[in-house]
Design an enzyme around this catalytic site. Structure first.
Site, mmCIF file in Angstrom:
data_model
loop_
_atom_site.group_PDB
_atom_site.id
_atom_site.type_symbol
_atom_site.label_atom_id
_atom_site.label_comp_id
_atom_site.label_asym_id
_atom_site.label_seq_id
_atom_site.Cartn_x
_atom_site.Cartn_y
_atom_site.Cartn_z
ATOM 1 N N ASP A 1 3.076 -8.340 -18.452
ATOM 2 C CA ASP A 1 2.643 -9.737 -18.368
ATOM 3 C C ASP A 1 3.186 -10.570 -19.529
ATOM 4 O OD1 ASP A 1 1.203 -10.071 -15.983
ATOM 5 O OD2 ASP A 1 -0.430 -8.867 -16.797
ATOM 6 N N CYS B 1 1.467 -0.553 -23.761
ATOM 7 C CA CYS B 1 1.183 0.147 -22.505
ATOM 8 C C CYS B 1 1.931 -0.441 -21.315
ATOM 9 C CB CYS B 1 -0.320 0.145 -22.228
ATOM 10 S SG CYS B 1 -0.972 -1.497 -21.946
ATOM 11 N N GLU C 1 -1.228 -9.551 -23.938
ATOM 12 C CA GLU C 1 -0.297 -9.724 -22.823
ATOM 13 C C GLU C 1 -0.055 -11.195 -22.499
ATOM 14 O OE1 GLU C 1 -1.778 -7.796 -19.288
ATOM 15 O OE2 GLU C 1 -3.838 -8.397 -19.684
ATOM 16 N N HIS D 1 0.832 -1.204 0.000
ATOM 17 C CA HIS D 1 0.000 0.000 0.000
ATOM 18 C C HIS D 1 0.867 1.255 0.000
ATOM 19 C CE1 HIS D 1 -3.957 -1.436 0.352
ATOM 20 N NE2 HIS D 1 -3.883 -1.918 1.578
HETATM 21 C C1 PEP Z 1 0.929 -5.260 -18.680
HETATM 22 O O1 PEP Z 1 0.761 -6.429 -18.332
HETATM 23 O O2 PEP Z 1 1.898 -4.879 -19.373
HETATM 24 C C2 PEP Z 1 -0.012 -4.214 -18.259
HETATM 25 C C3 PEP Z 1 0.048 -2.999 -18.744
HETATM 26 O O3 PEP Z 1 -0.939 -4.550 -17.333
HETATM 27 P P1 PEP Z 1 -0.652 -4.699 -15.751
HETATM 28 O O4 PEP Z 1 0.731 -4.154 -15.494
HETATM 29 O O5 PEP Z 1 -1.708 -3.924 -15.086
HETATM 30 O O6 PEP Z 1 -0.752 -6.166 -15.554
HETATM 31 MG MG MG Z 2 -1.144 -7.047 -17.464
#
Ligand code: PEP
Ligand code: MG
Length: 592
Positions: free
Chosen positions: A466, A513, A442, A200
């Site tokens: 991921d 992303c 991902e 947190h």
């Molecule tokens: C990712 O897996 O790259 C992603 C943007 O999602 P998260 O980091 O929220 O799993």
């Molecule tokens: Mg992800």
């Protein structure tokens, strides 16, 4: 004239880089002197009075939490607001109170002791569950316990009263409740013996841009109170009692950074276009409304990824459709610089809100995550989707589906979406039916069948965080295995390239992303591989834009072709890093 001998360098401690930024300040050690709960027998005639004393302390604690909550702007500090809400709900929950009062009655003992035993029991139940969420609940319980105990005994544990302007908090660990002080005290940085990126405190520090390093073993023994320390949150470095040379080096680093940032800021309103006219879109990744001003300040063309799982993470009850709706409506209304891409709940694995139904899984990372929750309980997804579609008429919104593994699963989810739209239509509720629906790439399977998925999606968004974890079979949070978790692995480059190729063939944009997009060292490589939009934290975007505006697409493609021909991660790194450091020495390894 004789020169003074140089003083010896300050000791350098290495920990987990949790929240970036460089700060120099005075160490302020926060030691929690716990209020102890001692056993005291209570005579039978006084038991009801003892129970009443306990209940009054609980009521007082609830009132205090309510007051603290009302001092916090929920929109600006959603994460912390909900931590306090979780504590309040924990106190209102019958379980803690009933077990404590039962214990007082059965054992004829004082309230402090009964509460201590109850909390110990609950803690040991949570400890049996080995996941981040259960660990957070243990921390919450400890915090709630201390608050009630203080109210029972009238004693106060040492807190944050003596914090000065330039304080860098040095502590063993902080409880979620301690984060309240971040909003009222001028905290410059954080160095903790415990904690990791998912705690947190780490989330709050990042969202408030407080540089933080955690996991620093024996920190308290090595840092005398009020010593000068340097904290370099991006690199996980803490320097205790730095000498002149170290101070000068970091002051210089800070100034250099500020100069670069000022220069880059002047390009804020210019498009991210290469010298040979290829247009790249740059959008911001954010997790709360609080970050919207930064999106607008850095010239981001909207929001590339809004992770919705964090806004209601600490709630004990699921958010209602109305709560979802009012949050998303405000988000799309206020984001005037471009569209907002909102990702539907990516819950599961290590991201388990308190309100989520318990589900025991042997291997949660491979379990019932994100859109798969549809097969367990579709109501959460339905409430969110209805709210999202309702908010779609208030601005430019796109939907993003996480954790898609292949076409069959995607068809099922898309059917669910059209069912939701039909429902809204029948109820006469306004929504934008043509809201674009994109999918995260991902999972390795999604990248491999990107040609089959592309005709079903309005855009792809590659989630490298991921994608790397699942392709290389390495836990993305593991410190020990971080040497395997490498975005420069040839398998990752090939999966990105194949996704981009199929996206391009289908005529859909391909965003990236994951964290990889936020590192300027990868910018040319990624656009050379065919990524058309980079989504990163707002503070990283000016760096990416500068690289794009100083390069040609031909150079980017050449770099990508060279990288793709290299057989090992090390060789890919050599190719990419040497080129980027040579061309952009002051931007690579930048501090943001
Ligand atoms: C990712 O897996 O790259 C992603 C943007 O999602 P998260 O980091 O929220 O799993
Ligand atoms: Mg992800």
């Amino acid at each position: 004239m004789k020169n003074d001998p140089p003083s010896s360098p300050g000791s350098i401690l290495l920990g987990i880089p949790v929240s970036p930024g460089i700060r120099i300040g005075k160490a302020c050690k926060v030691r929690h002197r716990k209020v102890a709960a001692a056993y005291r027998p209570i005579e039978d005639p006084h038991i009801d009075k003892e129970i009443e004393r306990f209940e009054e302390a609980v009521r007082l604690s609830i009132r205090q939490l309510g007051k603290q909550k009302s001092n916090i702007d929920r929109r600006k500090a959603a994460g912390h607001y909900f931590i306090l809400e979780a504590h309040k709900l924990m106190l209102q929950d019958d379980m803690l109170s009933r077990q404590t009062t039962d214990f007082i009655r059965r054992n004829a003992c004082n309230a402090e002791w009964a509460l201590h035993i109850t909390v110990e029991r609950l803690t040991s139940q949570f400890r049996k569950i080995d996941d981040d969420n259960a660990r957070k609940r243990v921390a919450d319980l400890a915090d709630v316990f201390q608050r009630v105990l203080e109210n029972l005994t009238g004693e106060k544990r040492e807190k944050f009263h003596s914090i000065d302007e330039d304080a860098i908090i040095v502590a063993h660990n902080l409880t979620p409740g301690d984060a309240t002080h971040f909003y009222t005290k001028p905290i410059r940085g954080l160095a903790l013996e415990r904690g990791g990126k998912a705690s947190h405190i780490a989330i709050v520090a990042r969202s408030m841009q407080i540089p933080a390093v955690m996991g620093l073993a024996d920190l308290l023994d090595q840092v005398p109170d009020r010593t000068t320390i340097i904290i370099d949150g991006g690199n996980g470095v803490v320097i205790v009692d730095p000498n002149e040379e170290q101070l000068a080096e970091y002051i210089d680093k800070q100034e250099r950074q500020a100069r670069i940032e000022n220069r880059l800021r002047s390009d804020r309103d210019l498009p991210a276009v290469t010298l040979d006219d290829a247009r790249i879109t740059l959008r911001a990744n954010i997790e709360s409304l609080k970050e919207l001003p930064a999106v607008l300040e850095t010239g981001a063309e909207g929001v590339g990824l809004f992770r919705t799982e964090f806004i209601f993470m600490d709630r004990l009850s699921p958010p209602t459709e109305e709560e979802h709706f009012s949050y998303y409506r405000e988000l799309v209304e206020k984001c005037v610089s471009g569209p907002v891409t909102i990702r539907t709940l990516d819950i599961g694995g290590d991201k388990l809100p308190a309100y989520w139904p318990e589900c025991e899984e042997e291997n949660p990372a491979l379990g019932c995550r994100a859109i798969r929750s549809l097969y367990q309980d579709s109501q959460f997804f339905k409430d969110q989707l209805r709210a999202l579609y309702r908010a779609s008429v208030f601005g430019d919104m796109r939907l993003l589906l996480p954790f898609v593994s292949g076409p069959t699963e995607l068809s099922q989810v898309l059917r669910f979406l059209s069912g939701t739209r039909r429902e809204l239509e029948q109820e006469g509720i306004a929504f934008r039916a043509e809201t674009p629906v994109g999918i995260m790439i991902e999972l390795p399977s999604a990248a491999v069948v990107a040609d089959l998925l592309a005709p079903m999606a309005a855009f792809f968004s590659i989630g490298t965080n991921d994608l790397i974890q699942y392709t290389l079979a390495v836990d993305r949070d593991s410190e020990e295995l971080s040497y395997i978790y490498n975005p420069m692995h040839p398998a990752i480059l090939r999966l990105i390239q194949t996704t981009c190729r199929h996206g391009e063939e289908a005529g859909i944009p391909v965003h990236l992303c994951g964290e990889m997009a936020s590192e300027p060292v990868f910018t040319l490589l990624l656009i050379g591989l065919g990524v058309t939009e980079l989504d990163a934290p707002p503070s990283a975007l000016p760096y990416l834009k500068e690289i794009i505006r100083s390069s040609t697409m031909a150079e980017a493609r050449e770099l990508a072709a060279k990288a793709l021909s290299a057989p090992t991660p090390g060789e890919v790194e050599d190719i990419v890093f040497s080129e980027m450091v040579k061309r952009f020495p002051e931007l690579i390894g930048g501090e943001f």
